[in-house]
Motif scaffolding. Structure first.
Motif, PDB file in Angstrom:
ATOM      1  N   HIS A   5       0.830  -1.206   0.000  1.00 44.94           N
ATOM      2  CA  HIS A   5       0.000   0.000   0.000  1.00 44.94           C
ATOM      3  C   HIS A   5       0.863   1.254   0.000  1.00 44.94           C
ATOM      4  N   LYS A   6       1.947   1.223   0.774  1.00 46.32           N
ATOM      5  CA  LYS A   6       2.837   2.383   0.818  1.00 46.32           C
ATOM      6  C   LYS A   6       3.465   2.635  -0.553  1.00 46.32           C
ATOM      7  N   GLN A   7       3.892   1.579  -1.230  1.00 45.94           N
ATOM      8  CA  GLN A   7       4.476   1.733  -2.558  1.00 45.94           C
ATOM      9  C   GLN A   7       3.453   2.275  -3.555  1.00 45.94           C
ATOM     10  N   ALA A   8       2.235   1.786  -3.468  1.00 49.09           N
ATOM     11  CA  ALA A   8       1.177   2.274  -4.359  1.00 49.09           C
ATOM     12  C   ALA A   8       0.892   3.747  -4.089  1.00 49.09           C
ATOM     13  N   MET A   9       0.821   4.126  -2.824  1.00 44.65           N
ATOM     14  CA  MET A   9       0.569   5.526  -2.473  1.00 44.65           C
ATOM     15  C   MET A   9       1.712   6.411  -2.941  1.00 44.65           C
ATOM     16  N   ASP A  10       2.940   5.938  -2.773  1.00 48.17           N
ATOM     17  CA  ASP A  10       4.095   6.710  -3.239  1.00 48.17           C
ATOM     18  C   ASP A  10       4.046   6.918  -4.751  1.00 48.17           C
ATOM     19  N   ALA A  11       3.627   5.889  -5.487  1.00 48.01           N
ATOM     20  CA  ALA A  11       3.521   6.005  -6.948  1.00 48.01           C
ATOM     21  C   ALA A  11       2.452   7.025  -7.331  1.00 48.01           C
ATOM     22  N   VAL A  12       1.325   6.997  -6.646  1.00 50.64           N
ATOM     23  CA  VAL A  12       0.249   7.956  -6.924  1.00 50.64           C
ATOM     24  C   VAL A  12       0.722   9.375  -6.618  1.00 50.64           C
ATOM     25  N   LEU A  13       1.400   9.557  -5.497  1.00 48.40           N
ATOM     26  CA  LEU A  13       1.892  10.893  -5.131  1.00 48.40           C
ATOM     27  C   LEU A  13       2.943  11.393  -6.113  1.00 48.40           C
ATOM     28  N   GLN A  14       3.789  10.489  -6.587  1.00 45.07           N
ATOM     29  CA  GLN A  14       4.792  10.882  -7.575  1.00 45.07           C
ATOM     30  C   GLN A  14       4.127  11.303  -8.884  1.00 45.07           C
ATOM     31  N   ALA A  15       3.124  10.551  -9.312  1.00 50.99           N
ATOM     32  CA  ALA A  15       2.391  10.908 -10.536  1.00 50.99           C
ATOM     33  C   ALA A  15       1.699  12.256 -10.362  1.00 50.99           C
ATOM     34  N   ALA A  16       1.117  12.477  -9.200  1.00 49.61           N
ATOM     35  CA  ALA A  16       0.447  13.754  -8.938  1.00 49.61           C
ATOM     36  C   ALA A  16       1.452  14.901  -8.954  1.00 49.61           C
ATOM     37  N   ALA A  17       2.615  14.686  -8.383  1.00 49.84           N
ATOM     38  CA  ALA A  17       3.641  15.737  -8.369  1.00 49.84           C
ATOM     39  C   ALA A  17       4.025  16.124  -9.794  1.00 49.84           C
ATOM     40  N   ILE A  46      -8.108  16.084  -7.015  1.00 52.54           N
ATOM     41  CA  ILE A  46      -9.453  15.611  -7.337  1.00 52.54           C
ATOM     42  C   ILE A  46      -9.429  14.728  -8.583  1.00 52.54           C
ATOM     43  N   LEU A  47      -8.665  15.141  -9.586  1.00 53.82           N
ATOM     44  CA  LEU A  47      -8.566  14.343 -10.805  1.00 53.82           C
ATOM     45  C   LEU A  47      -7.983  12.961 -10.518  1.00 53.82           C
ATOM     46  N   HIS A  48      -6.937  12.910  -9.701  1.00 52.54           N
ATOM     47  CA  HIS A  48      -6.335  11.619  -9.366  1.00 52.54           C
ATOM     48  C   HIS A  48      -7.310  10.762  -8.555  1.00 52.54           C
ATOM     49  N   ALA A  49      -8.032  11.364  -7.646  1.00 48.84           N
ATOM     50  CA  ALA A  49      -9.017  10.603  -6.875  1.00 48.84           C
ATOM     51  C   ALA A  49     -10.086  10.034  -7.804  1.00 48.84           C
ATOM     52  N   TYR A  50     -10.519  10.811  -8.779  1.00 45.10           N
ATOM     53  CA  TYR A  50     -11.534  10.333  -9.714  1.00 45.10           C
ATOM     54  C   TYR A  50     -10.981   9.210 -10.584  1.00 45.10           C
ATOM     55  N   ARG A  51      -9.747   9.345 -11.021  1.00 46.26           N
ATOM     56  CA  ARG A  51      -9.135   8.276 -11.835  1.00 46.26           C
ATOM     57  C   ARG A  51      -9.069   6.965 -11.046  1.00 46.26           C
ATOM     58  N   ILE A  52      -8.699   7.050  -9.780  1.00 48.33           N
ATOM     59  CA  ILE A  52      -8.639   5.860  -8.936  1.00 48.33           C
ATOM     60  C   ILE A  52     -10.032   5.275  -8.763  1.00 48.33           C
ATOM     61  N   PHE A  53     -11.018   6.114  -8.514  1.00 46.53           N
ATOM     62  CA  PHE A  53     -12.414   5.680  -8.395  1.00 46.53           C
ATOM     63  C   PHE A  53     -12.845   4.947  -9.665  1.00 46.53           C
ATOM     64  N   MET A  54     -12.522   5.527 -10.823  1.00 44.22           N
ATOM     65  CA  MET A  54     -12.886   4.901 -12.101  1.00 44.22           C
ATOM     66  C   MET A  54     -12.254   3.519 -12.235  1.00 44.22           C
ATOM     67  N   ARG A  55     -10.974   3.432 -11.943  1.00 46.03           N
ATOM     68  CA  ARG A  55     -10.270   2.156 -12.094  1.00 46.03           C
ATOM     69  C   ARG A  55     -10.835   1.098 -11.164  1.00 46.03           C
ATOM     70  N   ILE A  56     -11.110   1.474  -9.920  1.00 40.25           N
ATOM     71  CA  ILE A  56     -11.669   0.510  -8.969  1.00 40.25           C
ATOM     72  C   ILE A  56     -13.031   0.036  -9.440  1.00 40.25           C
ATOM     73  N   CYS A  57     -13.861   0.957  -9.892  1.00 42.90           N
ATOM     74  CA  CYS A  57     -15.190   0.583 -10.403  1.00 42.90           C
ATOM     75  C   CYS A  57     -15.059  -0.352 -11.600  1.00 42.90           C
ATOM     76  N   GLU A  58     -14.230   0.020 -12.559  1.00 44.28           N
ATOM     77  CA  GLU A  58     -14.069  -0.782 -13.772  1.00 44.28           C
ATOM     78  C   GLU A  58     -13.551  -2.181 -13.454  1.00 44.28           C
ATOM     79  N   GLU A  59     -12.564  -2.268 -12.566  1.00 44.98           N
ATOM     80  CA  GLU A  59     -11.978  -3.562 -12.227  1.00 44.98           C
ATOM     81  C   GLU A  59     -12.943  -4.450 -11.453  1.00 44.98           C
ATOM     82  N   ASN A  60     -13.977  -3.854 -10.875  1.00 42.49           N
ATOM     83  CA  ASN A  60     -14.966  -4.625 -10.127  1.00 42.49           C
ATOM     84  C   ASN A  60     -16.289  -4.732 -10.865  1.00 42.49           C
ATOM     85  N   GLY A  61     -16.281  -4.361 -12.145  1.00 41.84           N
ATOM     86  CA  GLY A  61     -17.469  -4.523 -12.974  1.00 41.84           C
ATOM     87  C   GLY A  61     -18.591  -3.551 -12.681  1.00 41.84           C
TER      88      GLY A  61
END
Length: 88
Positions: A5-17, A46-61
């Motif tokens: 989870h920490k690695q995933a969060m770090d990747a998201v923060l790096q992309a946001a930066a 907000i854009l990154h949060a929405y992208r994550i929301f989209m991916r989670i929704c899509e991956e769960n059908g």
């Protein structure tokens, strides 16, 4: 928080930066700490949060619903504000 989870969060923060820097440049904002700079940070968050929301929704059908995302975000913001009121 697990290492994964920490690695995933770090990747998201790096992309946001990177997105923040690019957006500041696109908008010709030179003062990162100005009101306009603050709005860029909020826009990217907000854009990154929405992208994550989209991916989670899509991956769960689930259907991706921007209105539902906005409602959830507003509810969460209200809960956090109330929690902060109780802490103060």
């Amino acid at each position: 928080m697990s290492t994964q989870h920490k690695q995933a969060m770090d990747a998201v923060l790096q992309a946001a930066a990177h997105d923040i820097v690019a957006t500041l440049q696109e908008r010709d904002i030179t003062d990162r700490h100005s009101e306009e700079g603050d709005l860029v940070v909020l826009d990217v968050a907000i854009l990154h949060a929405y992208r994550i929301f989209m991916r989670i929704c899509e991956e769960n059908g689930l259907d991706v619903d921007a209105g539902y995302f906005a409602d959830l975000a507003a509810d969460l913001a209200e809960e956090v504000a109330q929690d902060q009121d109780y802490e103060d």
